[in-house]
Design a protein around this motif. Structure first.
Motif, mmCIF file in Angstrom:
data_model
loop_
_atom_site.group_PDB
_atom_site.id
_atom_site.type_symbol
_atom_site.label_atom_id
_atom_site.label_comp_id
_atom_site.label_asym_id
_atom_site.label_seq_id
_atom_site.Cartn_x
_atom_site.Cartn_y
_atom_site.Cartn_z
ATOM 1 N N ASP A 162 71.921 101.231 41.720
ATOM 2 C CA ASP A 162 72.437 102.589 41.642
ATOM 3 C C ASP A 162 71.445 103.502 42.351
ATOM 4 O OD1 ASP A 162 74.199 104.714 40.032
ATOM 5 O OD2 ASP A 162 72.090 105.275 39.811
ATOM 6 N N ALA A 163 71.933 104.294 43.292
ATOM 7 C CA ALA A 163 71.031 105.063 44.153
ATOM 8 C C ALA A 163 70.175 106.039 43.355
ATOM 9 C CB ALA A 163 71.846 105.807 45.217
ATOM 10 N N ALA A 164 70.779 106.783 42.449
ATOM 11 C CA ALA A 164 70.024 107.784 41.697
ATOM 12 C C ALA A 164 68.963 107.133 40.822
ATOM 13 C CB ALA A 164 70.976 108.629 40.856
ATOM 14 N N ARG A 165 69.315 106.024 40.173
ATOM 15 C CA ARG A 165 68.351 105.362 39.302
ATOM 16 C C ARG A 165 67.193 104.775 40.103
ATOM 17 N NH1 ARG A 165 70.679 103.874 34.271
ATOM 18 N NH2 ARG A 165 68.659 102.949 33.755
ATOM 19 N N LEU A 166 67.486 104.221 41.267
ATOM 20 C CA LEU A 166 66.416 103.677 42.095
ATOM 21 C C LEU A 166 65.475 104.784 42.567
ATOM 22 C CD1 LEU A 166 68.419 101.073 44.188
ATOM 23 C CD2 LEU A 166 66.590 100.562 42.569
ATOM 24 N N ARG A 167 66.041 105.909 43.002
ATOM 25 C CA ARG A 167 65.177 107.017 43.442
ATOM 26 C C ARG A 167 64.294 107.495 42.298
ATOM 27 N NH1 ARG A 167 69.884 108.767 46.302
ATOM 28 N NH2 ARG A 167 70.363 110.162 44.574
ATOM 29 N N THR A 168 64.848 107.569 41.092
ATOM 30 C CA THR A 168 64.064 108.027 39.950
ATOM 31 C C THR A 168 62.895 107.095 39.672
ATOM 32 O OG1 THR A 168 65.959 109.115 38.916
ATOM 33 C CG2 THR A 168 64.135 108.535 37.478
ATOM 34 N N VAL A 169 63.147 105.793 39.665
ATOM 35 C CA VAL A 169 62.068 104.834 39.413
ATOM 36 C C VAL A 169 60.993 104.942 40.492
ATOM 37 C CG1 VAL A 169 61.502 102.382 39.357
ATOM 38 C CG2 VAL A 169 63.462 103.222 38.077
ATOM 39 N N VAL A 170 61.402 105.063 41.740
ATOM 40 C CA VAL A 170 60.429 105.173 42.830
ATOM 41 C C VAL A 170 59.615 106.465 42.684
ATOM 42 C CG1 VAL A 170 60.167 105.453 45.327
ATOM 43 C CG2 VAL A 170 61.738 103.724 44.414
ATOM 44 N N ASP A 171 60.284 107.578 42.433
ATOM 45 C CA ASP A 171 59.586 108.853 42.257
ATOM 46 C C ASP A 171 58.541 108.768 41.149
ATOM 47 O OD1 ASP A 171 60.440 110.714 44.153
ATOM 48 O OD2 ASP A 171 62.222 111.271 43.017
ATOM 49 N N VAL A 172 58.972 108.309 39.974
ATOM 50 C CA VAL A 172 58.069 108.265 38.831
ATOM 51 C C VAL A 172 56.941 107.265 39.074
ATOM 52 C CG1 VAL A 172 57.881 107.821 36.353
ATOM 53 C CG2 VAL A 172 59.895 109.018 37.261
ATOM 54 N N SER A 173 57.260 106.162 39.725
ATOM 55 C CA SER A 173 56.235 105.157 40.023
ATOM 56 C C SER A 173 55.122 105.755 40.876
ATOM 57 C CB SER A 173 56.858 103.968 40.746
ATOM 58 O OG SER A 173 57.825 103.325 39.949
ATOM 59 N N PHE A 174 55.507 106.462 41.936
ATOM 60 C CA PHE A 174 54.489 107.071 42.790
ATOM 61 C C PHE A 174 53.720 108.153 42.037
ATOM 62 C CE2 PHE A 174 56.987 105.710 46.736
ATOM 63 C CZ PHE A 174 56.068 104.724 47.057
ATOM 64 N N ASN A 175 54.414 108.971 41.285
ATOM 65 C CA ASN A 175 53.737 110.056 40.569
ATOM 66 C C ASN A 175 52.677 109.516 39.616
ATOM 67 O OD1 ASN A 175 55.243 112.044 41.819
ATOM 68 N ND2 ASN A 175 56.763 112.183 40.189
ATOM 69 N N THR A 176 53.025 108.473 38.876
ATOM 70 C CA THR A 176 52.106 107.976 37.854
ATOM 71 C C THR A 176 50.980 107.135 38.457
ATOM 72 O OG1 THR A 176 53.617 106.124 37.440
ATOM 73 C CG2 THR A 176 53.810 108.033 36.010
ATOM 74 N N MET A 177 51.302 106.287 39.422
ATOM 75 C CA MET A 177 50.260 105.440 40.001
ATOM 76 C C MET A 177 49.328 106.230 40.915
ATOM 77 S SD MET A 177 50.700 102.621 38.546
ATOM 78 C CE MET A 177 51.987 101.964 37.478
ATOM 79 N N ASP A 178 49.886 107.170 41.678
ATOM 80 C CA ASP A 178 49.031 108.000 42.528
ATOM 81 C C ASP A 178 48.036 108.795 41.686
ATOM 82 O OD1 ASP A 178 50.414 107.050 44.683
ATOM 83 O OD2 ASP A 178 51.449 108.926 45.165
ATOM 84 N N ALA A 179 48.442 109.175 40.483
ATOM 85 C CA ALA A 179 47.576 109.993 39.633
ATOM 86 C C ALA A 179 46.310 109.255 39.217
ATOM 87 C CB ALA A 179 48.347 110.449 38.393
ATOM 88 N N VAL A 180 46.350 107.912 39.207
ATOM 89 C CA VAL A 180 45.153 107.147 38.848
ATOM 90 C C VAL A 180 44.561 106.421 40.057
ATOM 91 C CG1 VAL A 180 45.823 106.856 36.439
ATOM 92 C CG2 VAL A 180 46.566 105.154 38.125
ATOM 93 N N GLY A 181 45.085 106.720 41.250
ATOM 94 C CA GLY A 181 44.531 106.140 42.463
ATOM 95 C C GLY A 181 44.866 104.693 42.684
ATOM 96 N N ALA A 182 45.968 104.222 42.072
ATOM 97 C CA ALA A 182 46.347 102.806 42.190
ATOM 98 C C ALA A 182 47.600 102.662 43.048
ATOM 99 C CB ALA A 182 46.611 102.224 40.801
ATOM 100 N N PRO A 183 47.756 101.511 43.703
ATOM 101 C CA PRO A 183 48.999 101.273 44.432
ATOM 102 C C PRO A 183 50.134 100.952 43.466
ATOM 103 C CG PRO A 183 47.654 99.301 44.467
ATOM 104 C CD PRO A 183 46.836 100.359 43.782
ATOM 105 N N THR A 184 51.347 101.275 43.875
ATOM 106 C CA THR A 184 52.501 100.787 43.136
ATOM 107 C C THR A 184 52.803 99.369 43.614
ATOM 108 O OG1 THR A 184 53.395 103.009 42.860
ATOM 109 C CG2 THR A 184 54.928 101.181 42.626
#
Length: 594
Positions: A344-366
């Motif tokens: 599902d396009a919307a659900r995939l975009r949400t997971v990608v967005d949140v993944s980058f937001n949370t992992m970038d915040a601690v300096g880690a790769p997704t």
């Protein structure tokens, strides 16, 4: 709404960056890592079980495919009650798989080809045949030997009720009682905890000796030259104080199964990206695990090069997962929220967005992943008639069967989306061949303990662990020198064998190889990412810019016409072409320049 007009170049304008470039750095930040499940990869001695010489014989396949590293599932000495995840000796090779000399030869061969090697580590539990557990069985209650594991007196006036109500992930109670002995406590024989099979007693991570032993195990393999460790059940190990009762239930793998929905976006999707991929309860994700990984991080820093720790942690929301990859802990954590996200396009975009937001915040790769040895392969999962991912822990012959054409089409599209995402990506052996699960395995050949402990209610994970086909039509499809395979292969594996895909335009293998070549050349894994603005809210399309590449995935039913003059770099399927336009059909992803 569904887009029916052709895209223009202006339509592919990038919006704001949602992830910034990681730049240059450690190899694991943007690596593509290939999981080898040794008993099913390649058989070097003809006994029907894959082994380390078999892995060595196929290193050129991995090099030519274009991966950066190999993760090996357990090969340690083991009674094989859970396919090697019941470890009897963490410093030796099980004779099924070879010898330490075979390991050293495989490691050297990988390094000669520029491939890193990550090995599995299983610290939550050992085998009941481990010398420590045998010592514990012989020792008295309250002894130092028993303190290495989770032994407890039972409840009730005679201690004949388990210490708490926890259930095993494989089904049934999580406690087993010992046989009576003369030096039992007044409450009788003690019980031991096993979150998995009875043959896998949980270690006590409140015990200092357990910490010291596993740090020594890390050094043993680091001294041999390994490049990192994938940590099994990384969210386990530490249990809540007092081992309180819990009314929840945890299955082997958890994920979203949404039956009977049309392919529309879900307006109720959690904003934190959760998909149901988290284990919770007092036996998981306790704060104490993080001090373990800080100590292990310090061990790895003693060695030259960029060694890494990879967390298998079924944890949600993603903000909890990010805690495992803070700068002084682990380096990667599998993104199971992405694996379990529905098509599902919307659900995939949400997971990608949140993944980058949370992992970038601690300096880690997704760290992206779509399949592994514990879940139904995504070719089969995405071929089921649901919006979700379908069952994760196996498909039986009596279950609804996947549509193989639909499944392969969606799986190829999902793979091209994943490989275009910055960060690291994991591939599971055989997915580069488009292999489905064996969904019609007879019960008498199954070996997964979850099948037996649930009395067949769960099909188990055998279907995704079937030996690979290397030469179509040969005995065992070329798995080894004989027709022996420890699990039977489905008939379709002959047509999907590696030799029938090498150099064949449009084959799944060639799609993977091309995508990995482009990913490396364009430095996709280390780049920033922006959503394509005009399609950022589309219910049907996932579109983003990464490096100098535009990625468009059409999850809708209407073909999406590309801009005139767009250069298609790789596509997951055949495109609809006419004299004037090239269009992306349903369930298809393209990488292009425009």
């Amino acid at each position: 709404m569904t887009r029916t007009t052709p895209l223009t170049t202006d339509d592919l304008t990038a919006g704001p960056l949602v992830h910034t470039s990681a730049g240059s750095g450690e190899w694991w930040r943007d690596a593509v890592i290939y999981q080898v499940y040794p008993r099913s990869f390649a058989d070097g001695n003809g006994d029907g079980i894959g082994d380390l010489p078999g892995v060595t014989s196929k290193l050129d396949h991995l090099k030519q495919l274009g991966v950066d590293a190999v993760w090996l599932s357990p090969f340690y000495r083991s009674p094989q009650k859970d396919a090697g995840y019941d470890v009897a000796d963490y410093r030796d090779i099980d004779p099924l798989f070879g010898t330490l000399a075979d390991f050293d030869e495989m490691l050297a061969g990988a390094h000669e080809r520029g491939l890193k090697i990550i090995v599995d580590l299983v610290p939550n539990h050992s085998s009941d045949q481990h010398v420590w557990f045998q010592e514990a069985l012989a020792a008295a209650p309250g002894s130092a030997a028993r303190d290495r594991y989770m032994f407890r007196d039972g409840r009730g006036p005679e201690g004949d009720e388990p210490p708490n109500n926890w259930q095993s992930i494989f089904g049934g109670p999580a406690w087993t009682r010992l046989a009576p002995r003369e030096d039992d406590t007044p409450l009788g024989p003690q019980w031991y905890l096993h979150l998995f099979d009875t043959s896998q007693p949980d270690l006590n991570w409140e015990n200092r000796e357990v910490h010291e032993e596993f740090e020594a195990v890390l050094r043993f393999w680091l001294d041999r030259g390994v490049d990192g460790f994938r940590v099994d059940v990384a969210h386990g190990m530490v249990k809540a104080a007092g081992l309180p009762d819990w009314e929840g239930q945890v299955s082997m793998v958890e994920g979203t199964v949404e039956e009977g929905h049309d392919q529309v976006s879900d307006p109720g999707a959690p904003e934190d990206g959760s998909t149901g991929a988290g284990h919770n309860g007092p036996m998981f994700d306790q704060d104490g695990v993080h001090e373990i990984y800080r100590a292990w991080h310090r061990v790895l820093e003693e060695y030259p090069g960029d060694r890494c720790l990879v967390a298998e942690a079924w944890v949600e929301p993603l903000s909890r997962l990010a805690r495992y990859v803070r700068p002084d802990e682990m380096h990667q954590a599998f993104n199971f929220s992405f694996l379990t996200a529905p098509w599902d396009a919307a659900r995939l975009r949400t997971v990608v967005d949140v993944s980058f937001n949370t992992m970038d915040a601690v300096g880690a790769p997704t760290t992206w992943v779509l399949s592994n040895h514990d879940v139904v392969r995504h070719v089969s999962r995405l071929g089921l008639a649901t919006i979700g991912t379908g069952p994760l822990n196996g498909i039986a012959a009596t279950d609804p069967q996947p549509d193989p054409v639909l499944g392969l089409r969606r799986a190829r599209a999902a793979t091209l989306l994943m490989l275009a995402l910055p960060g690291s990506a994991y591939l599971y052996q055989g997915e580069e061949l488009g292999l489905p699960d064996h969904t019609a395995l007879p019960d008498e050949v199954r070996q997964d303990p979850s099948f037996f402990r649930t009395a067949g209610a769960e099909a188990g994970r055998d279907g995704c662990r079937v030996p690979l086909p290397w030469v179509g039509g040969a005995p065992g499809n070329g798995f080894g020198s004989t027709d022996a395979t420890w699990l039977p292969q489905p008939d379709v594996y002959a047509d999907l064998a590696a030799d029938r895909q090498y150099g064949v335009e449009g084959s799944t293998y060639e799609m993977y190889r091309t995508a990995l070549e482009l990913r490396r050349a364009e430095k996709v894994g280390a780049s920033g990412l922006s959503w394509v603005e005009s399609l950022a809210d589309s219910p049907d399309v996932v579109a983003f810019r990464v490096a100098d590449v535009v990625v468009v995935g059409n999850l809708g039913t209407v073909p999406l016409a590309l801009p005139a003059g767009a250069e298609v770099l790789v596509a997951s399927g055949d495109l609809d072409s006419s004299a004037d336009t090239v269009a992306v059909p349903t369930d298809t992803t393209v990488w292009l320049r425009a």
